[in-house]
Design an enzyme around this catalytic site. Structure first.
Site, PDB file in Angstrom:
ATOM      1  N   GLY A 308       0.811  -1.201   0.000  1.00 35.18           N
ATOM      2  CA  GLY A 308       0.000   0.000   0.000  1.00 35.18           C
ATOM      3  C   GLY A 308       0.847   1.256   0.000  1.00 35.18           C
ATOM      4  N   HIS A 309       0.257   2.335   0.507  1.00 43.24           N
ATOM      5  CA  HIS A 309       0.914   3.642   0.534  1.00 43.24           C
ATOM      6  C   HIS A 309       2.226   3.586   1.301  1.00 43.24           C
ATOM      7  CE1 HIS A 309       1.042   8.021   0.452  1.00 43.24           C
ATOM      8  NE2 HIS A 309       1.162   8.053   1.771  1.00 43.24           N
TER       9      HIS A 309
END
Length: 338
Positions: A308-309
């Site tokens: 993810g981020h």
């Protein structure tokens, strides 16, 4: 009656299990994966991280540091709403070959968080403090690792002192409009009319749900993420005054978007060695941004990761291996201090 093994017996059993595991043939692995395994097993137990503070412009800047003082320097600039804590996995894995230094921005982590009425929470101001931080530590040559908010702070630092930058690692940090996804509609509305949209922005940006989403994103394997990642960050976000600090700073984020063309031009002119690492499940910054960097630097090394981020959450070994290999080709020894 169940008889429990004695301590000595347990030790013997443990030794036998370890011996048997060592005797098993290793499956074939890619070079990067094997390097990541070595980094993870050899350095995680050996690396010592120091936790320090330094005064800059009357403010206290907290930072984490690991690695030999004469090793090539990697300056790690964190994202929102995290702090230098997000880099603990790299500090543990890369400290044998690099000197890693990760400060907390003002208003984040354990650094000073002055009242917004007495301190201008802008990216220009954060970059000025980080510049003062590098001067206080005598850092004259380094590579940059930029994630999220670390991007706009780091690009300001690079443009101010291009001679200091050996190489750049970008991990989910945006410098092109390509990277701004659907979540940015609410955020752009906030920039256009702060008073009318601040309540919606705070819910979109500062809530527990939003804090969790920044980590897990659209990753189908949410079981891989430690919930402490977002609950700890949300605890920091819930401190008195944080809502005002973060709203002020994000209102200034519009100045970053306006500067994207300037940063792109700098990349094309200076041609720094560039490694782009991108978590494909990031709900905020689109994967197209990773390839957008190639428009400026066709030789950029780009890797899309199943993360993810905050890709270090679940891909720390892989990122450490890729970053170590990249810097070994592009970052030389640290200069002597006078």
């Amino acid at each position: 009656m169940v008889t429990r093994p004695t301590t000595s017996a347990l030790a013997v059993i443990g030794a036998l299990v370890a011996s048997a595991a060592a005797a098993q043939p290793s499956p074939p692995q890619a070079a990067g994966t094997e390097m990541g395994r070595r980094i993870g097993t050899e350095t995680a137990a050996m690396a010592q991280v120091s936790y320090r503070t330094v005064a800059v412009d009357g403010l206290t800047v907290f930072y984490r540091e690991a690695g030999p003082r004469d090793a090539p320097i990697l300056l790690l600039l964190h994202g929102f709403p995290s702090s230098s804590r997000m880099y603990e996995p790299l500090l543990r894995r890369m400290a044998r070959s690099h000197r890693l230094i990760a400060p907390d921005f003002i208003g984040f982590g354990h650094s000073s968080a002055p009242d917004p009425r007495s301190f201008a929470y802008t990216f220009d101001r954060l970059a000025e403090v980080v510049d003062g931080f590098t001067a206080a530590l005598g850092l004259r040559r380094y590579s940059l690792y930029l994630q999220d908010y670390g991007g706009p702070v780091g690009f300001r630092l690079a443009l101010a002192h291009p001679e200091r930058v050996e190489a750049i690692v970008v991990q989910n940090a945006v410098a092109h409009e390509d990277g701004l996804g659907p979540l940015w509609a609410t955020r752009r509305a906030f920039w256009a009319d702060r008073a009318a949209h601040e309540a919606a922005l705070r819910e979109n940006f500062l809530s527990l749900a939003a804090t969790r989403l920044r980590h897990v994103g659209t990753d189908p394997d949410t079981a891989a993420y430690d919930p402490d990642l977002w609950t700890d960050e949300f605890a920091f976000l819930s401190r008195p005054g944080q809502g005002d600090i973060q709203a002020d700073l994000f209102y200034d984020y519009r100045t970053n978007v306006a500067r994207y063309p300037v940063w792109q031009d700098w990349l094309r002119r200076r041609k720094p060695p560039l490694l782009v690492l991108w978590g494909r499940y990031d709900p905020s910054f689109q994967t197209a941004e990773a390839e957008a960097y190639r428009r400026d630097l066709p030789d950029a090394e780009v890797h899309i990761l199943d993360a993810g981020h905050f890709a270090l959450d679940v891909r720390a070994d892989e990122i450490a291996a890729l970053t170590t290999a990249f810097l070994s080709r592009h970052a030389g020894p640290a200069p002597r201090r006078d």
